[in-house]
Scaffold this motif. Structure first.
Motif, PDB file in Angstrom:
ATOM      1  N   HIS A 377      -8.400  -4.781   1.336  1.00  0.00           N
ATOM      2  CA  HIS A 377      -6.962  -4.525   1.491  1.00  0.00           C
ATOM      3  C   HIS A 377      -6.540  -4.458   2.958  1.00  0.00           C
ATOM      4  CE1 HIS A 377      -9.172  -0.822   1.140  1.00  0.00           C
ATOM      5  NE2 HIS A 377      -8.151  -0.055   1.494  1.00  0.00           N
ATOM      6  N   LYS A 408      -3.485  -3.096  -6.162  1.00  0.00           N
ATOM      7  CA  LYS A 408      -2.246  -2.492  -5.651  1.00  0.00           C
ATOM      8  C   LYS A 408      -1.980  -1.102  -6.234  1.00  0.00           C
ATOM      9  CE  LYS A 408       0.209  -6.683  -4.420  1.00  0.00           C
ATOM     10  NZ  LYS A 408       1.192  -7.676  -4.847  1.00  0.00           N
ATOM     11  N   VAL A 413      -3.781   1.262  -1.028  1.00  0.00           N
ATOM     12  CA  VAL A 413      -3.007   0.019  -0.897  1.00  0.00           C
ATOM     13  C   VAL A 413      -1.515   0.358  -0.908  1.00  0.00           C
ATOM     14  CG1 VAL A 413      -2.577  -2.267  -1.880  1.00  0.00           C
ATOM     15  CG2 VAL A 413      -4.862  -1.274  -1.997  1.00  0.00           C
ATOM     16  N   GLN A 414      -1.144   1.304  -1.762  1.00  0.00           N
ATOM     17  CA  GLN A 414       0.267   1.701  -1.806  1.00  0.00           C
ATOM     18  C   GLN A 414       0.729   2.225  -0.448  1.00  0.00           C
ATOM     19  OE1 GLN A 414       0.627   4.336  -5.168  1.00  0.00           O
ATOM     20  NE2 GLN A 414       0.436   2.653  -6.624  1.00  0.00           N
ATOM     21  N   LEU A 417       1.411  -0.624   1.739  1.00  0.00           N
ATOM     22  CA  LEU A 417       2.606  -1.384   1.356  1.00  0.00           C
ATOM     23  C   LEU A 417       3.890  -0.567   1.501  1.00  0.00           C
ATOM     24  CD1 LEU A 417       1.300  -3.280  -1.801  1.00  0.00           C
ATOM     25  CD2 LEU A 417       2.027  -4.323   0.358  1.00  0.00           C
ATOM     26  N   ASP A 422       6.316  -6.342   0.123  1.00  0.00           N
ATOM     27  CA  ASP A 422       5.126  -6.853  -0.575  1.00  0.00           C
ATOM     28  C   ASP A 422       5.225  -8.378  -0.675  1.00  0.00           C
ATOM     29  OD1 ASP A 422       3.035  -7.506  -2.157  1.00  0.00           O
ATOM     30  OD2 ASP A 422       3.535  -6.145  -3.809  1.00  0.00           O
TER      31      ASP A 422
END
Lengths: 477, 64
Positions: A377, A408, A413-414, A417, A422
């Motif tokens: 990631h 995700k 990963v959140q 982002l 995204d």
């Protein structure tokens, strides 16, 4: 069949000898001009003393025919599992290398010899243990005269250590752009005033830099100094340098990575130990001799590889994590795991004369197994690298791959982002598998219990051409 | 002329005394001068330290 001697990158400056490879074995040629120095090294007891202390690489005289008329002897040193460079070392690695250099210099003087240089590249690591590799660095000491390697020692060791201690550990990367060490005037400009309060730094760096500038364009007869510095004075200078180096400590700066596993992860204790189990299982299936753990943090998973007896390189971008890992391994006396600082988004390039003195990361491969755990990631999302490019890159580094896919849904990963749009619609398990199957055959898939993460064991496909062996880039002698 | 020859040979002898054939590093004039300047003090430092250690052990109670 013609056996070719391939002269290796960094040894061309030296007149005492050179390093070459033949049949994938490394040899060092000792030149006729270095004969009396080499003979004294071997006969005086210095070599045995250094070997007993495990400070110098062991060598054997190889019964090879001299490849040229300059050659006195061909010696075969023990092989170093992985060649690393000072700009890939954490603070304590560079510090230990500096102290080893001074200890060897002191030992050499006791046997009537001296080191003719003080290059940090003369030190390599076997696991977490530094060792001196340049057997032709020893020279007869005439009993008087200053140390020719003094300037180089200050540039290769003292200046970067002081900058790391007083400014930031990341300044070690200056060694990548300054192949003969950090110029002392640059170090003096970058260091804060408080560094001048330390007598050692004031003398060996600040005053040294000033004198270099003052005498840069003045003609000074070398022989005037031949008798001005005696052995006692040299021992004094060595003691002063050693004290200065030993007093330097890495700054206690905290980074986001060093406590990565503490309350920062998407695992509870049981999924963490499940992840370890899966990796151990995959490692046993792959049975590697050499493992590169990319994004190794403090080496928690690299340990699984080294415990199985694999020579393991624990790469991480974070200086602090590498520092913590090195100190831990150094205390444990590990000879299998070597932690190194490496930014995978811009891995160490080939540098120096003709781009051949120091090898790029790729040229030092391939490994048997590459591990990329909780890494994808960062490369795909933080660094915007398409999954296919990541697969291609990994396929050039190793034959088998143990990789963790972090989807995700995972909070890490959140987090990545949360502050950006995204733009990664293909970043999912299907997209990941498709991209990697272009280069690898997937051999095993195991999801980590109680998490969104999945571990894969993959094997490189043969159809994707040969790996980048470093021999292609070297000069034939 | 004799003087010149004598000076030249002296120069050759002096140079021969310094083992420079293999010395691939330029030691740097400033770096050499600094070693001359600090060498004496640094050597004295070692002597003082040795004496200090001896003095300390003299006053230290011997271990039983």
């Amino acid at each position: 069949m013609v056996v070719k001697n391939i002269r290796l990158g960094g040894s061309f400056r030296e007149r005492g000898g050179s390093v070459f490879s033949r049949d994938d074995k490394i040899y060092r040629q000792v030149n006729l001009g270095y004969k009396q120095h080499y003979d004294l090294l071997m006969s005086s007891g210095l070599y045995n003393s250094l070997i007993n202390k495990q400070w110098l690489i062991v060598h054997h005289e190889a019964g090879l025919k001299s490849p040229n008329k300059e050659s006195y002897k061909i010696i075969k040193p023990d092989r170093i599992p992985f060649i690393s460079y000072p700009y890939e070392w954490a603070f304590s690695q560079l510090k230990d290398a500096a102290i080893l250099t001074l200890s060897i210099l002191r030992e050499a003087l006791a046997f009537g010899m001296i080191l003719k240089d003080a290059s940090a590249y003369n030190i390599q690591f076997i696991g977490a243990k530094p060792i001196f590799i340049d057997t032709t660095s020893f020279e007869i000491y005439p009993g008087k005269g200053p140390w020719v390697g003094y300037r180089q020692f200050c540039q290769h060791f003292l200046a970067p250590l002081a900058l790391m201690a007083y400014r930031d550990e990341r300044t070690s990367k200056l060694l990548q752009t300054n192949i003969d060490g950090i110029p002392l005037d640059l170090a003096a400009r970058l260091l804060p005033r408080q560094a001048k309060l330390k007598t050692g730094l004031l003398v060996h760096l600040f005053l040294h830099a000033r004198l270099q500038q003052n005498y840069a364009d003045k003609k000074v007869a070398r022989e005037r100094f031949a008798h001005s510095v005696g052995k006692d004075q040299l021992f004094g200078i060595i003691a002063s340098l050693e004290k200065t180096v030993k007093k330097l400590a890495p700054p206690q700066q905290k980074t986001e990575w060093q406590d990565y596993y503490r309350g920062n992860c998407n695992y509870d204790d049981s999924s963490f130990s499940h992840k370890k189990e899966i990796i151990s299982k995959f490692l046993q299936q792959a049975a590697p001799t050499i493992v590169w753990d990319l994004g190794a943090n403090t080496g928690v998973f690299s340990d699984l590889a080294s415990k199985l007896g694999a020579v393991t390189m624990a790469f991480d971008i974070d200086q602090r994590s590498v520092e913590i890992n090195y100190r831990r391994l150094s205390q444990a006396g590990s000879s299998l795991q070597l932690p190194l600082v490496m930014d995978l988004t811009a891995p160490s390039p080939a540098i120096g004369w003709n781009n051949q003195e120091r090898y790029s990361l790729k040229e030092r491969g391939p490994a048997d197994t590459v591990m990329a755990l909780a890494l994808i990631h960062h490369l795909a999302i933080s660094n915007n690298v398409p999954l296919r490019n990541i697969a291609e890159f990994f396929s050039t580094l190793g034959r088998t791959l143990i990789i963790e896919f972090v989807p995700k849904e995972d909070t890490q990963v959140q987090k990545l982002l949360s502050s950006r749009e995204d733009i990664f619609p293909e970043y999912n398990r299907t997209g990941f598998e498709e991209a990697f199957q272009d280069y690898f055959k997937i051999e095993d898939i195991i999801p980590v219990n109680d998490s969104y993460r999945v571990l894969y064991l993959m094997r490189k496909k043969k159809s994707h051409g040969k790996l980048l062996f470093f021999e292609d880039h070297k000069n034939a002698v | 002329m004799k003087k010149i020859i004598a000076m030249c040979s002296l120069g050759i002898i002096t140079l021969a005394a310094v083992p420079s054939a293999l010395a691939y590093l330029d030691p740097g004039s400033g770096s050499m001068i600094l070693q001359v300047l600090i060498g004496g003090l640094a050597a004295m430092g070692i002597v003082l330290k040795t004496q200090w250690v001896k003095l300390k052990s003299f006053f230290k109670k011997p271990k039983e």
